[in-house]
Write a protein that holds these residues in place. Structure first.
Motif, mmCIF file in Angstrom:
data_model
loop_
_atom_site.group_PDB
_atom_site.id
_atom_site.type_symbol
_atom_site.label_atom_id
_atom_site.label_comp_id
_atom_site.label_asym_id
_atom_site.label_seq_id
_atom_site.Cartn_x
_atom_site.Cartn_y
_atom_site.Cartn_z
ATOM 1 N N UNK A 114 0.834 -1.207 0.000
ATOM 2 C CA UNK A 114 0.000 0.000 0.000
ATOM 3 C C UNK A 114 0.871 1.260 0.000
ATOM 4 N N UNK A 115 2.008 1.187 0.689
ATOM 5 C CA UNK A 115 2.882 2.372 0.775
ATOM 6 C C UNK A 115 3.405 2.783 -0.600
ATOM 7 N N UNK A 116 3.632 1.784 -1.458
ATOM 8 C CA UNK A 116 4.129 2.110 -2.807
ATOM 9 C C UNK A 116 3.093 2.920 -3.577
ATOM 10 N N UNK A 117 1.809 2.655 -3.303
ATOM 11 C CA UNK A 117 0.742 3.351 -4.025
ATOM 12 C C UNK A 117 0.359 4.645 -3.318
ATOM 13 N N UNK A 118 0.242 4.568 -1.981
ATOM 14 C CA UNK A 118 -0.391 5.680 -1.256
ATOM 15 C C UNK A 118 0.561 6.436 -0.333
ATOM 16 N N UNK A 119 1.789 6.005 -0.241
ATOM 17 C CA UNK A 119 2.710 6.679 0.680
ATOM 18 C C UNK A 119 2.697 6.020 2.050
ATOM 19 N N UNK A 120 1.517 5.793 2.586
ATOM 20 C CA UNK A 120 1.343 5.098 3.861
ATOM 21 C C UNK A 120 0.194 4.112 3.699
ATOM 22 N N UNK A 121 0.125 3.130 4.599
ATOM 23 C CA UNK A 121 -0.968 2.164 4.508
ATOM 24 C C UNK A 121 -2.046 2.456 5.540
ATOM 25 N N UNK A 122 -3.292 2.164 5.177
ATOM 26 C CA UNK A 122 -4.372 2.164 6.165
ATOM 27 C C UNK A 122 -4.376 0.840 6.904
ATOM 28 N N UNK A 123 -5.457 0.573 7.601
ATOM 29 C CA UNK A 123 -5.545 -0.666 8.380
ATOM 30 C C UNK A 123 -5.772 -1.859 7.454
ATOM 31 N N UNK A 124 -5.610 -3.048 7.996
ATOM 32 C CA UNK A 124 -6.034 -4.241 7.277
ATOM 33 C C UNK A 124 -7.559 -4.297 7.250
ATOM 34 N N UNK A 125 -8.091 -4.979 6.245
ATOM 35 C CA UNK A 125 -9.548 -5.151 6.132
ATOM 36 C C UNK A 125 -9.829 -6.635 5.904
ATOM 37 N N UNK A 126 -10.951 -7.111 6.395
ATOM 38 C CA UNK A 126 -11.332 -8.502 6.133
ATOM 39 C C UNK A 126 -11.714 -8.673 4.664
ATOM 40 N N UNK A 127 -11.209 -9.741 4.068
ATOM 41 C CA UNK A 127 -11.690 -10.149 2.741
ATOM 42 C C UNK A 127 -11.598 -9.083 1.688
ATOM 43 N N UNK A 128 -10.533 -8.291 1.715
ATOM 44 C CA UNK A 128 -10.504 -7.170 0.777
ATOM 45 C C UNK A 128 -9.142 -6.996 0.095
ATOM 46 N N UNK A 129 -8.653 -8.069 -0.496
ATOM 47 C CA UNK A 129 -7.438 -8.071 -1.326
ATOM 48 C C UNK A 129 -6.180 -8.084 -0.454
ATOM 49 N N UNK A 130 -5.072 -8.351 -1.117
ATOM 50 C CA UNK A 130 -3.792 -8.445 -0.409
ATOM 51 C C UNK A 130 -3.215 -7.073 -0.105
ATOM 52 N N UNK A 131 -3.699 -6.082 -0.833
ATOM 53 C CA UNK A 131 -3.311 -4.699 -0.550
ATOM 54 C C UNK A 131 -3.712 -4.314 0.877
ATOM 55 N N UNK A 132 -4.809 -4.874 1.349
ATOM 56 C CA UNK A 132 -5.316 -4.592 2.699
ATOM 57 C C UNK A 132 -5.043 -5.758 3.647
ATOM 58 N N UNK A 133 -4.036 -6.536 3.365
ATOM 59 C CA UNK A 133 -3.597 -7.536 4.337
ATOM 60 C C UNK A 133 -3.867 -8.981 3.967
ATOM 61 N N UNK A 134 -4.710 -9.225 2.977
ATOM 62 C CA UNK A 134 -4.977 -10.611 2.566
ATOM 63 C C UNK A 134 -5.692 -11.426 3.622
ATOM 64 N N UNK A 135 -6.465 -10.780 4.500
ATOM 65 C CA UNK A 135 -7.200 -11.531 5.534
ATOM 66 C C UNK A 135 -8.396 -12.255 4.928
ATOM 67 N N UNK A 136 -8.558 -13.548 5.221
ATOM 68 C CA UNK A 136 -9.776 -14.237 4.773
ATOM 69 C C UNK A 136 -11.005 -13.546 5.359
#
Ligand code: NAD
Ligand code: ZN
Length: 395
Positions: A114-136
């Motif tokens: 996420x940092x490569x795209x946005x500078x900093x990352x937000x939190x992880x999210x459930x079920x919402x791609x690997x950009x947001x942590x890859x959580x099932x």
């Protein structure tokens, strides 16, 4: 267990996958009793969110019963009934302490992506791609919930799942969208999009003291749902010139606050909307931002444009000059769900609002692929689907 897995654009399947297990002492395992499909899931389904992998389990709006807890989870016990915020937050970092839960610094193990795209990352999210942590995600029979000592929120047994499920996302999202308008009382608020998020933004704007709310969409049953409170005005953007109508309704000034509850898959009948469509179809642009452009053009000078709708990339033909010239305030972001739970549960318990009004479809997990199609194509007057993993398929 059974889970709804992503396999490609427009291709989700219910499959047998391994049960989740406790990986960290602050984890809990939840048996999912109800889970919903969100407009944000459609952005994944339609291929607008990057970093997906085949087999990813989707779903970020879910609730259920705690079945197992890690050794450091002291606030929950097996048997507790909880709703789980879609944003994953550690509770201890600078951002969590500031109540900016969706910006947690510790819950996205893929922050560098996420940092490569946005500078900093937000939190992880459930079920919402690997950009947001890859959580099932939670469109499954069971789900592992990290930082379970922080997120899951116990709900009273007297309330049905359908009364409290939307505390996981869309009710807080509508509420934050309205709160971001900075209402002092009596303002005119225009809401683009009468999907589930728009519906909760409308009702939250009223709860926070708006004097008039105007809702915009093109789908008759969604406009009807918005108007069903007996006081929201509705505009069908296929029938009227939205900018002209809003001007006429506000003595020529424009609404004091404009909420974009549409996001990056906006439709439209104007030239810029066709241009967005052509550009996203040919991979020349990331987002279709027509609704946001219109909100910026419509808003009164010195007003607020609040953006709960999700945007993913670099916006094309973005009228920043207009926003600047009119001294607009733009507020946006993933919802800080944790912040809203106690207050919104109070509203539900007091009977100020019954969030189940948005539900049009209830189905089993096996029926989820059909329900994704129905919800995406706005067929069968579908506004919001709730899946119950314990329910048997109708066919
Ligand atoms: P939805 O797809 O059901 O609703 C979107 C609605 O917008 C549809 O009814 C559609 O007809 C309407 N629309 C399309 N173009 C329009 C236009 N030009 N003018 C007016 N209306 C238009 O989705 P939803 O579940 O209501 O979610 C809405 C947005 O909110 C999505 O982008 C979703 O990702 C986002 N969202 C954000 C958060 C957050 O944390 N900020 C949380 C949940 C959802
Ligand atoms: Zn959602």
């Amino acid at each position: 267990m059974k889970a709804l897995c992503w396999h490609g654009r427009g291709d989700v399947r219910v499959e047998r996958v391994p049960d989740p297990s406790i990986l960290n002492p602050r984890d809990a395992i939840i048996e999912v009793t109800s889970t919903a499909i969100c407009g944000s899931d459609l952005h994944l389904y339609d291929g607008f969110i990057p970093a997906r992998k085949r087999g990813d389990i989707l779903g970020h709006e879910f609730m259920g019963e705690v079945v197992e807890i890690g050794s450091k989870v002291r606030n929950l016990r097996p048997g507790d009934r909880v709703v789980v915020p879609f944003t994953i937050a550690c509770g201890g970092c600078f951002f969590c302490r500031e109540q900016l839960w969706s910006l947690c610094d510790n819950s996205n193990p893929n922050a560098s992506m996420a940092e490569k795209i946005a500078g900093y990352s937000g939190s992880g999210l459930f079920g919402y791609s690997h950009l947001y942590g890859g959580y099932p995600g939670g469109q499954a029979e069971y789900v592992r919930v990290p930082f379970a000592d922080v997120g899951p929120f116990k709900v009273p047994d007297e309330l049905l799942d359908e009364h409290v499920l939307f505390l996981t996302d869309i009710f807080p999202t509508g509420c934050m969208a309205a709160e971001n308008c900075g209402l002092r009382g009596g303002e005119t608020v225009a809401v683009w999009g009468c999907g589930p998020v728009g519906q909760f933004a409308i009702r939250s704007a009223w709860l926070l003291g708006a004097g008039r709310v105007v809702a915009i969409d093109r789908i008759p049953e969604r406009l009807q749902m918005a108007a069903s409170d007996g006081r929201t005005d509705v505009l069908n953007y296929e029938d009227v010139d939205v900018l002209e109508e809003l001007r006429a309704l506000t003595d020529g000034h424009g609404p004091d606050a404009c909420i974009d509850a549409v996001g990056l898959e906006a439709h439209g009948t104007t030239l810029d909307a066709w241009y967005d469509l052509a550009k996203t179809r040919t991979m020349m642009a990331t987002d279709r931002s027509h609704a946001l452009r219109q909100a910026i053009l419509a808003c009164r000078k010195g007003g607020v444009v609040s953006i709960p709708g999700v945007y993913a990339g670099l916006l094309d033909k973005f009228p920043l000059g207009t926003a600047f010239a009119k001294a607009l305030t733009l507020r946006m972001g993933q919802t800080h769900v944790h912040r809203y739970l106690p207050k919104l549960l109070d509203h539900i318990e007091r009977g100020d609002i019954n969030p189940s009004f948005v539900i049009t479809h209830r189905a089993s997990l096996d029926e989820a692929p059909d329900m994704y199609r129905l919800f995406r194509d706005k067929q069968d007057e579908c506004v919001k689907v709730v899946l119950e993993p314990g329910r048997r398929a109708a066919h």
